[in-house]
Every structure is written in C-alpha cells, then in structure tokens.
Design an enzyme around this catalytic site. Structure first.
Site, PDB file in Angstrom:
ATOM      1  N   GLY A 135       0.838  -1.195   0.000  1.00  0.00           N
ATOM      2  CA  GLY A 135       0.000   0.000   0.000  1.00  0.00           C
ATOM      3  C   GLY A 135       0.866   1.236   0.000  1.00  0.00           C
ATOM      4  O   GLY A 135       2.093   1.167  -0.072  1.00  0.00           O
TER       5      GLY A 135
ATOM      6  N   LYS B 241       8.567   0.506   4.872  1.00  0.00           N
ATOM      7  CA  LYS B 241       7.975   1.760   4.401  1.00  0.00           C
ATOM      8  C   LYS B 241       9.074   2.612   3.777  1.00  0.00           C
ATOM      9  O   LYS B 241      10.043   2.981   4.428  1.00  0.00           O
ATOM     10  CB  LYS B 241       7.313   2.523   5.554  1.00  0.00           C
ATOM     11  CG  LYS B 241       6.698   3.864   5.100  1.00  0.00           C
ATOM     12  CD  LYS B 241       6.231   4.702   6.280  1.00  0.00           C
ATOM     13  CE  LYS B 241       4.939   4.221   6.848  1.00  0.00           C
ATOM     14  NZ  LYS B 241       4.396   5.168   7.869  1.00  0.00           N
TER      15      LYS B 241
ATOM     16  N   GLY C 101       0.731   5.993   0.316  1.00  0.00           N
ATOM     17  CA  GLY C 101       0.004   7.250   0.421  1.00  0.00           C
ATOM     18  C   GLY C 101       0.781   8.346  -0.271  1.00  0.00           C
ATOM     19  O   GLY C 101       1.635   8.084  -1.125  1.00  0.00           O
TER      20      GLY C 101
ATOM     21  N   ASP D 222      -3.741  10.859  14.245  1.00  0.00           N
ATOM     22  CA  ASP D 222      -4.294  10.343  12.993  1.00  0.00           C
ATOM     23  C   ASP D 222      -4.922   8.964  13.221  1.00  0.00           C
ATOM     24  O   ASP D 222      -4.665   8.011  12.479  1.00  0.00           O
ATOM     25  CB  ASP D 222      -3.204  10.266  11.924  1.00  0.00           C
ATOM     26  CG  ASP D 222      -3.774  10.224  10.511  1.00  0.00           C
ATOM     27  OD1 ASP D 222      -4.955  10.601  10.332  1.00  0.00           O
ATOM     28  OD2 ASP D 222      -3.054   9.822   9.586  1.00  0.00           O
TER      29      ASP D 222
ATOM     30  N   THR E  51       5.497   4.589   0.448  1.00  0.00           N
ATOM     31  CA  THR E  51       4.994   3.348  -0.129  1.00  0.00           C
ATOM     32  C   THR E  51       5.480   2.207   0.748  1.00  0.00           C
ATOM     33  O   THR E  51       6.614   2.228   1.231  1.00  0.00           O
ATOM     34  CB  THR E  51       5.521   3.153  -1.564  1.00  0.00           C
ATOM     35  OG1 THR E  51       5.284   4.357  -2.314  1.00  0.00           O
ATOM     36  CG2 THR E  51       4.823   1.996  -2.242  1.00  0.00           C
ATOM     37  N   VAL E  52       4.613   1.209   0.974  1.00  0.00           N
ATOM     38  CA  VAL E  52       4.947   0.111   1.876  1.00  0.00           C
ATOM     39  C   VAL E  52       5.047  -1.200   1.090  1.00  0.00           C
ATOM     40  O   VAL E  52       4.164  -1.516   0.282  1.00  0.00           O
ATOM     41  CB  VAL E  52       3.899  -0.028   2.995  1.00  0.00           C
ATOM     42  CG1 VAL E  52       4.314  -1.130   3.980  1.00  0.00           C
ATOM     43  CG2 VAL E  52       3.729   1.296   3.742  1.00  0.00           C
TER      44      VAL E  52
END
Length: 351
Positions: A22, A43, A24, A139, A28-29
């Site tokens: 995944g 990550k 954002g 968050d 990126t992971v």
C-alpha cells in the site's frame, strides 16, 4: 536496528510491484523477507519531501520509546543519503478499513469488533497516560489500525504524532489529520490534546457499529461525514438504521451502549469527552456483555433456526420500536446507562 539500503532492496526484491502492500502521498509500503527469515513491512518514504522527512523522524523518535502489544513494532530503519526507510513487524491481516470497507470485508463478528475497539483504546490510553512525556497520535482511523492473524489490533502510523510536555495541557499546532476523523475543536482552536484522539476514536467506533465509511461522497450532503449521519439518525429516532445489517437483531441493545460510548467521544466540547482510560473501562464491560450474549445465542440456536420468516420480521419490528424508545433526541440528552463509573485501576492497559 539500522539496516542498509542494499539489505532492504534485496528483502523487497528491488521494491517489486508484487511486494507492494500500500501507500500514500508520502510513502509506499512493501513486504520484505530478511535473511533470518522474518517477514517485515518496509515503508519507503518519498525522496525530497519535507513532510516525509518529518514523518520519518517522528516514527523513529516515538516508536523507539514505546512498547505495547497493541502498537505496531518498529524493528529498524535505514538512513542513507536521501533514502529513508522504516522496517516494521509484518501484520498479516491488513487494516481494519480493509475488513469493514474493502476487499477483505467478509464480515467481523460483534465480539471481534468490540475486542478490536478495546485493544485500540488500550493502546491510546497507554500513549496518553503511561508514556512520559505523553504522545498524541493525531491520525487515529481504521486504515491505521492493523490486524494480525488472530485479529489482534495494532495501532500504526505515527508520522503525525506529537510528544508533549509532562505539565502541558495541549500543544499549539496547525491542525493535521484525516477528514472525517479530525477533531473540530482542534480544527478551530489549533490546540491538540489527548481528547483529539478521543474524538477520532469515536468515529472509529461508529465505523465498527455501522460498517459505513467515515467520509462517503455518495451519501447525502448532510451525511457525508459519518458523525453527522449518526447525529441525524438520533434526531429522527432511527438509531437502528446505523447498525450493520449483518449483525443480529439480538445485539441491538448492546450496540446502543456502544453508540453511547461513541457519542461521548464525539462531544463538541473536548472537556465533555471521556479520557481513553475511561473508554477502556466502558469497553471492558461491553466486551464481557458480548461474550455473555454470544453464549446465549449458541444455546438458543435451535430455536432461531426453526423460527418462521414472519416471526423474525416481527422480532425486528419490535426491536426497532424499542430502539426508538431508548434513543435520546440529541447527543446533549443524557443517555440511560446502567453501568458503573470506570475503575481507577489501569493495570490491564499494559497487558
């Protein structure tokens, strides 16, 4: 532990797309495999991004100071030139958001949902009250709650988190977070407190109850935000319409209690919200009730299997009427509650 870029490049097969988990706007992971056989999540932060560098520093500073069974574990990092990478334990079952809204959304039992809520609350209570100085996550959301093979919750992503001073009541900072979860008091006052995390957690509870997204642009304008939708359902006396239809009508009374906790967390004034320690106590009671309800359901399974469809419709109708009677007309109205005040004992939060 410090890793070299070469080690992590090898572990992820040169950051192959097939290893992508995944990502954002800032990272990126990837899934990786270390030489000792451990499966990890790597990550990779985007190069040349100032916010990415700040998030890298935040994660290393914070996660190197904390250790809790419901916080994702940082195993190490890599800092070579402009390459910034973080290495975490690999959490097999993806995010809570995946299971509620995504491809893995094949349903979670109410008992599992309350357990996830309780474990998440325990992690946040640990950050707020047992870490010195306290940490505000900033968050909290379903996509930052990971689930392991046994569906144990692991709170992740501390890129926006802030350490505070022991004697400080708040941190003055520009609002950051995710729409739908962001504390409106923090947004207006620019004062970040532990109650900002409490508000975000209240939205997570609503998602667990309803299986609806925190923000959904396909909904009516006034109900795009899940918190607003829930408030509208209370005003209309239709609280039961929030409940995930996959959950049995038998649990509606219990779900009402869970909504009560959520709305205390979502109070407009931060001082009216409970602390995460109080939330833990409330959810511990609900967890016990869920176990009892599950046992009762198993004992009456034969009876349920032989009820006619007409009888089941009648049962839902009666339950819906009862729900309307139990629901307050607004979140300012005191909810009926039979539970006792939270205990002052906090030892379970460590375990």
């Amino acid at each position: 532990m410090v890793f070299t870029f070469r080690e992590l490049k090898t572990a992820t097969k040169s950051f192959a797309e097939s290893r992508l988990l995944g990502g954002g706007g800032f990272s990126t992971v990837y899934q990786g495999k270390l030489p000792d056989g451990r499966i990890v999540a790597v990550k990779k932060l985007n190069q040349g991004n100032k916010q990415g560098i700040q998030q890298f520093q935040n994660e290393v500073n914070i996660l190197s100071q904390v250790r809790h069974p419901n916080l994702v574990q940082l195993l190490g990092y890599c800092l070579e030139g402009r390459d910034l990478l973080l290495v975490y334990e690999f959490v097999l079952n993806g995010t809570l958001a995946d299971h509620l809204h995504g491809e893995k959304g094949n349903g979670l039992s109410l008992e599992t949902r309350i357990t996830i809520a309780l474990e998440t609350a325990q992690a946040l209570a640990y950050l707020h009250f047992y870490v010195k100085p306290p940490i505000y996550h900033r968050d909290v959301k379903t996509s930052n709650i990971l689930l392991d093979k046994d569906f144990k919750a692991k709170v992740a992503d501390f890129g926006l988190s802030r350490l505070t001073h022991l004697d400080a009541t708040h941190i003055s900072t520009a609002p950051q977070g995710t729409p739908g979860y962001l504390d409106p008091d923090y947004h207006e006052s620019y004062q970040l407190t532990d109650k900002s995390d409490v508000y975000s957690f209240g939205v997570v509870l609503l998602e667990l109850i309803s299986r609806k997204k925190a923000v959904d642009m396909t909904r009516d304008k006034k109900e795009i935000n899940l918190a607003s939708m829930a408030l509208a359902r209370i005003h209309s006396g239709a609280l039961h319409e929030l409940f995930d239809p996959d959950l049995s009508v038998k649990y509606w009374k219990l779900l009402t209690r869970l909504v009560e906790v959520a709305f205390r967390c979502l109070a407009a004034e931060k001082d009216d919200r409970p602390s995460m320690v109080e939330v833990v106590r409330e959810l511990e009671q609900l967890s016990s009730m869920t176990i009892s309800a599950s046992s009762s359901k198993k004992s009456s399974r034969f009876k349920l299997e032989h009820q006619s469809s007409g009888e089941l419709r009648k049962q839902r109708s009666v339950a819906s009427t009862n729900m309307e009677e139990d629901s307050p007309t607004s979140v300012q109205v005191k909810w009926p509650s039979t539970h006792t005040s939270p205990s002052n004992s906090r030892s379970e939060i460590y375990n």
